[in-house]
Design a protein around this motif. Structure first.
Motif, PDB file in Angstrom:
ATOM      1  N   GLN A  55       0.694  -1.207   0.158  1.00 27.71           N
ATOM      2  CA  GLN A  55       0.234   0.195  -0.184  1.00 27.71           C
ATOM      3  C   GLN A  55       1.243   1.263  -0.195  1.00 27.71           C
ATOM      4  O   GLN A  55       1.987   1.581   0.324  1.00 27.71           O
ATOM      5  N   PRO A  56       0.792   2.082  -0.879  1.00 24.35           N
ATOM      6  CA  PRO A  56       0.959   3.221  -0.715  1.00 24.35           C
ATOM      7  C   PRO A  56       1.331   4.526   0.535  1.00 24.35           C
ATOM      8  O   PRO A  56       0.993   3.740   0.897  1.00 24.35           O
ATOM      9  N   GLN A  57       2.747   4.311   0.898  1.00 21.35           N
ATOM     10  CA  GLN A  57       2.722   5.229   2.011  1.00 21.35           C
ATOM     11  C   GLN A  57       2.398   6.515   1.929  1.00 21.35           C
ATOM     12  O   GLN A  57       1.671   7.224   2.787  1.00 21.35           O
ATOM     13  N   THR A  58       2.395   7.389   0.568  1.00 19.77           N
ATOM     14  CA  THR A  58       1.871   8.436  -0.042  1.00 19.77           C
ATOM     15  C   THR A  58       1.487   9.144  -1.231  1.00 19.77           C
ATOM     16  O   THR A  58       2.283   7.885  -2.161  1.00 19.77           O
ATOM     17  N   GLY A  59       0.309   9.076  -1.521  1.00 18.28           N
ATOM     18  CA  GLY A  59       0.120   9.575  -3.074  1.00 18.28           C
ATOM     19  C   GLY A  59      -1.270   8.026  -3.482  1.00 18.28           C
ATOM     20  O   GLY A  59      -1.551   7.560  -2.596  1.00 18.28           O
ATOM     21  N   SER A  60      -1.466   7.464  -4.357  1.00 14.87           N
ATOM     22  CA  SER A  60      -1.826   6.470  -4.817  1.00 14.87           C
ATOM     23  C   SER A  60      -1.975   6.105  -6.024  1.00 14.87           C
ATOM     24  O   SER A  60      -1.182   6.180  -6.711  1.00 14.87           O
ATOM     25  N   VAL A  61      -2.508   4.023  -6.292  1.00 15.31           N
ATOM     26  CA  VAL A  61      -1.976   3.843  -7.249  1.00 15.31           C
ATOM     27  C   VAL A  61      -4.018   3.507  -7.317  1.00 15.31           C
ATOM     28  O   VAL A  61      -4.703   3.260  -6.961  1.00 15.31           O
ATOM     29  N   ALA A  62      -3.677   4.242  -9.141  1.00 16.85           N
ATOM     30  CA  ALA A  62      -5.909   3.773  -9.147  1.00 16.85           C
ATOM     31  C   ALA A  62      -5.423   2.750 -10.198  1.00 16.85           C
ATOM     32  O   ALA A  62      -4.883   2.871 -11.868  1.00 16.85           O
ATOM     33  N   VAL A  63      -6.441   1.482 -10.462  1.00 21.66           N
ATOM     34  CA  VAL A  63      -6.072   0.497 -11.651  1.00 21.66           C
ATOM     35  C   VAL A  63      -7.739   0.588 -11.960  1.00 21.66           C
ATOM     36  O   VAL A  63      -8.576  -0.047 -11.542  1.00 21.66           O
ATOM     37  N   SER A  64      -7.312   0.323 -13.434  1.00 23.59           N
ATOM     38  CA  SER A  64      -8.524   0.232 -13.981  1.00 23.59           C
ATOM     39  C   SER A  64      -8.606  -1.241 -15.217  1.00 23.59           C
ATOM     40  O   SER A  64      -7.717  -0.741 -16.159  1.00 23.59           O
ATOM     41  N   GLY A  65      -9.700  -2.429 -14.274  1.00 23.14           N
ATOM     42  CA  GLY A  65      -9.341  -3.220 -15.498  1.00 23.14           C
ATOM     43  C   GLY A  65      -8.520  -4.419 -14.541  1.00 23.14           C
ATOM     44  O   GLY A  65      -8.016  -4.018 -13.243  1.00 23.14           O
ATOM     45  N   THR A  66      -8.003  -5.089 -15.145  1.00 24.19           N
ATOM     46  CA  THR A  66      -7.198  -6.690 -14.536  1.00 24.19           C
ATOM     47  C   THR A  66      -6.322  -6.966 -14.758  1.00 24.19           C
ATOM     48  O   THR A  66      -5.562  -6.809 -15.501  1.00 24.19           O
ATOM     49  N   ILE A  67      -5.678  -7.288 -13.496  1.00 27.34           N
ATOM     50  CA  ILE A  67      -4.290  -7.957 -14.064  1.00 27.34           C
ATOM     51  C   ILE A  67      -3.573  -9.919 -13.731  1.00 27.34           C
ATOM     52  O   ILE A  67      -3.917  -9.583 -13.199  1.00 27.34           O
ATOM     53  N   GLY A  68      -2.727  -9.441 -14.665  1.00 34.02           N
ATOM     54  CA  GLY A  68      -2.016 -10.108 -14.119  1.00 34.02           C
ATOM     55  C   GLY A  68      -0.653 -10.305 -13.959  1.00 34.02           C
ATOM     56  O   GLY A  68       0.121  -9.420 -14.682  1.00 34.02           O
ATOM     57  N   ILE A  69      -0.319 -11.729 -12.673  1.00 35.95           N
ATOM     58  CA  ILE A  69       1.230 -11.289 -12.158  1.00 35.95           C
ATOM     59  C   ILE A  69       2.377 -12.337 -12.761  1.00 35.95           C
ATOM     60  O   ILE A  69       1.874 -13.482 -12.248  1.00 35.95           O
ATOM     61  N   LEU A  70       3.297 -11.812 -13.132  1.00 33.74           N
ATOM     62  CA  LEU A  70       4.113 -12.717 -13.156  1.00 33.74           C
ATOM     63  C   LEU A  70       6.020 -12.181 -12.385  1.00 33.74           C
ATOM     64  O   LEU A  70       6.088 -11.492 -12.497  1.00 33.74           O
ATOM     65  N   ARG A  71       6.045 -13.370 -11.412  1.00 33.98           N
ATOM     66  CA  ARG A  71       6.543 -13.147 -10.309  1.00 33.98           C
ATOM     67  C   ARG A  71       8.275 -13.202 -10.974  1.00 33.98           C
ATOM     68  O   ARG A  71       8.624 -14.619 -11.655  1.00 33.98           O
TER      69      ARG A  71
END
Length: 528
Positions: A55-71
């Protein structure tokens, strides 16, 4: 609403309060964006913030849509299969029951009869021939990465979030992933040091200690813009230095004029040519003028120095490393290494290397290539003496050093400086510090303990200790030197190797790296 990712005034600091990045404003749409920057600058942290894992310490993250993650790594259990990566285990179980006449009516109604074929097609797109029932533990690390990427694309998310997707892949695997992502038409945010992959990007975002900068276009476009930025920074530094000199010269001229004027005034007052009250007023006016001139000169001097320091910081980030090294003195016709009809392996009756023969002569630069499992690392173990051949002979005919992926020739418990003095006992302290400085380990940086170094720093320290002595080895062997390095570190390694005039034997799948260090010949090991 179109899919998008928006970062607004985003900042993040480490648990001990060290700021990684501050006030980042970025947005991403249906595009492939490569995220680059030095190790430790916060690239993976930024991905975790986008993915919602932090989670951001300051500021923001806005996501519109789906996300797929590869680590970066795919951890697997002993019973996990490719189908588990696709989240299709239960759906395939229904198909098996249906084939055996054991499925319920509801199961038959929900059965996806084309599922297995579509999964296999997705795997094939990622360059992997496998069936959903294949155990993940039976696949190599690179194959598991490809399977995970196939499963990710199978889900068809609006955005892919990928962290070093081509790490540990052989040539075929890298080409398959690059081709797959080259055809991706949704959004993707990809941390990578793979310059071939970055050539397929629509934009490059660079994280530095100065913040985040977005560059339109692919890797070549980015490098061209960076060259212009470097030229501009060098111009700004030259201009700031000129202003510092001009301020100093102007202050000197002002002081000299004042001294001449004050001297003339004192002489006139001494003759009694002006009333005392007038003389006193002129003195106060001169003092006030002198003070204002001094303050103005100081402000101009301070600003010019600040501008020069800012330009130096920009150049430090933009300037590629250039290295000068002592010569090995290796003549062109000198035989360096001979391998004659060697067969070797680790288990009886299961040879990895079979009847292998080759010779290295003079300062050749040889790339050892081949698919994963073909025996590249085994060949290096034979040359280093860590593995003995079952048949044939291995003869190293000159001084040699090998830097494996762990750079194990360095003692992790001691400093870079102490390692250098241990490996180069003939070098005094001045020679040691000069050699380490050539590889950007200046002053206290040379006193860092090896175990605390990043991957890029570790390899750079290994090169400094091996190549920086009075007499570098005539043969240098490197095993996958660019794995886990950031792009700046790769550039530093390339600069060091270009300055080296001995023989090189390099195991690598990084074609750009091999081109940059001037490979003259290849030894291709066949698949087993």
């Amino acid at each position: 609403m179109p899919a998008s990712i928006t970062l607004s005034n985003l900042s993040w600091s480490t648990p001990d309060g060290w700021p990684l990045f501050s006030n980042i404003d970025l947005s991403f749409n249906a595009e492939r964006a490569g995220l680059v920057g030095r190790n430790g600058v916060g690239k993976t942290t930024l991905l975790k913030l986008v993915a919602g894992e932090l989670q951001p310490q300051t500021g923001s993250v806005a996501v519109s849509g789906t996300i797929g993650i590869l680590r970066q790594s795919v951890q697997v259990g002993p019973d996990e299969t490719v189908a588990d990566l696709f989240g299709a285990t239960q759906a395939l179980a229904i198909l098996r029951r249906a084939e055996g006449g054991e499925a319920s009516g509801d199961e038959l109604a929900s059965a996806d009869w084309a599922l297995e074929a579509r999964m296999e097609a997705a795997l094939e797109r990622a360059g992997l021939i496998a069936v959903p029932q294949t155990l993940l533990a039976a696949l190599s690390g690179g194959q598991r990465t490809r399977a995970a990427l196939a499963a990710l694309i199978f889900e068809d998310p609006d955005f892919l979030i990928l962290d070093e997707p081509t790490n540990n892949l052989d040539r075929d695997g890298r080409e398959a992933v690059i081709s797959l992502l080259g055809g991706w038409r949704h959004g993707a945010l990809i941390v990578s040091h793979d310059r071939e992959l970055l050539e397929t990007m629509d934009a490059i975002v660079e994280l530095t200690t100065l913040g985040a900068t977005r560059y339109g276009g692919n890797w070549s476009d980015y490098r061209a813009r960076k060259a212009l930025d470097l030229a501009a920074a060098e111009h700004d530094l030259a201009d700031a230095k000129k202003r510092v000199a001009e301020v100093a010269r102007s202050a000197q001229e002002t002081a000299e004029r004042k001294a001449r004027k004050d001297s003339a005034g004192k002489k006139k007052a001494a003759k009694g040519d002006m009333p005392r009250i007038v003389a006193g007023g002129l003195k106060r006016q001169a003092e006030n003028t002198s003070g204002e001139n001094a303050r103005l000169a100081e402000r101009r001097h301070t600003q010019a120095l600040a501008d020069a320091e800012e330009a130096r910081r920009r150049i430090e980030i933009l300037q590629p490393l250039s290295v000068k090294l002592p010569s090995t003195g290796l003549p062109p016709g000198r035989s360096v290494l001979r391998i004659d009809a060697v067969t070797a392996g680790y288990e009886a009756e299961k040879p990895i290397i079979r009847k292998q023969s080759f010779e290295v002569t003079g300062p050749e630069r040889i790339a050892v290539t081949g698919p994963n499992g073909s025996g590249k690392t085994t060949l290096l173990a034979l040359i280093s003496g860590d593995l003995q051949p079952w048949e044939g002979t291995v003869r190293v005919l000159t001084s040699v050093s090998m830097l494996d992926q762990r750079v194990s020739l360095l003692d992790p418990k001691t400093s870079i400086r102490d390692n250098f003095r241990r490996l180069n006992p003939q070098s005094d302290e001045n020679a040691c510090r000069a050699a380490l400085a050539r590889f950007m380990f200046r002053a206290d940086a040379a006193l860092q303990i090896v175990s605390t170094l990043s991957g890029g720093q570790l390899l750079r320290a290994g090169l400094a200790c091996v190549l920086g002595g009075a007499t570098p080895p005539s043969l240098l062997i490197l095993d996958e030197p660019t794995n886990h390095l950031d792009i700046d570190s790769i550039a530093a390694v390339e600069a060091g190797l270009r300055a080296y005039d001995g023989a090189l034997l390099i195991v690598s799948h990084d074609e750009v790296f091999l081109e940059m260090v001037g490979i003259t010949r290849r030894l291709e090991l066949p698949a087993r």
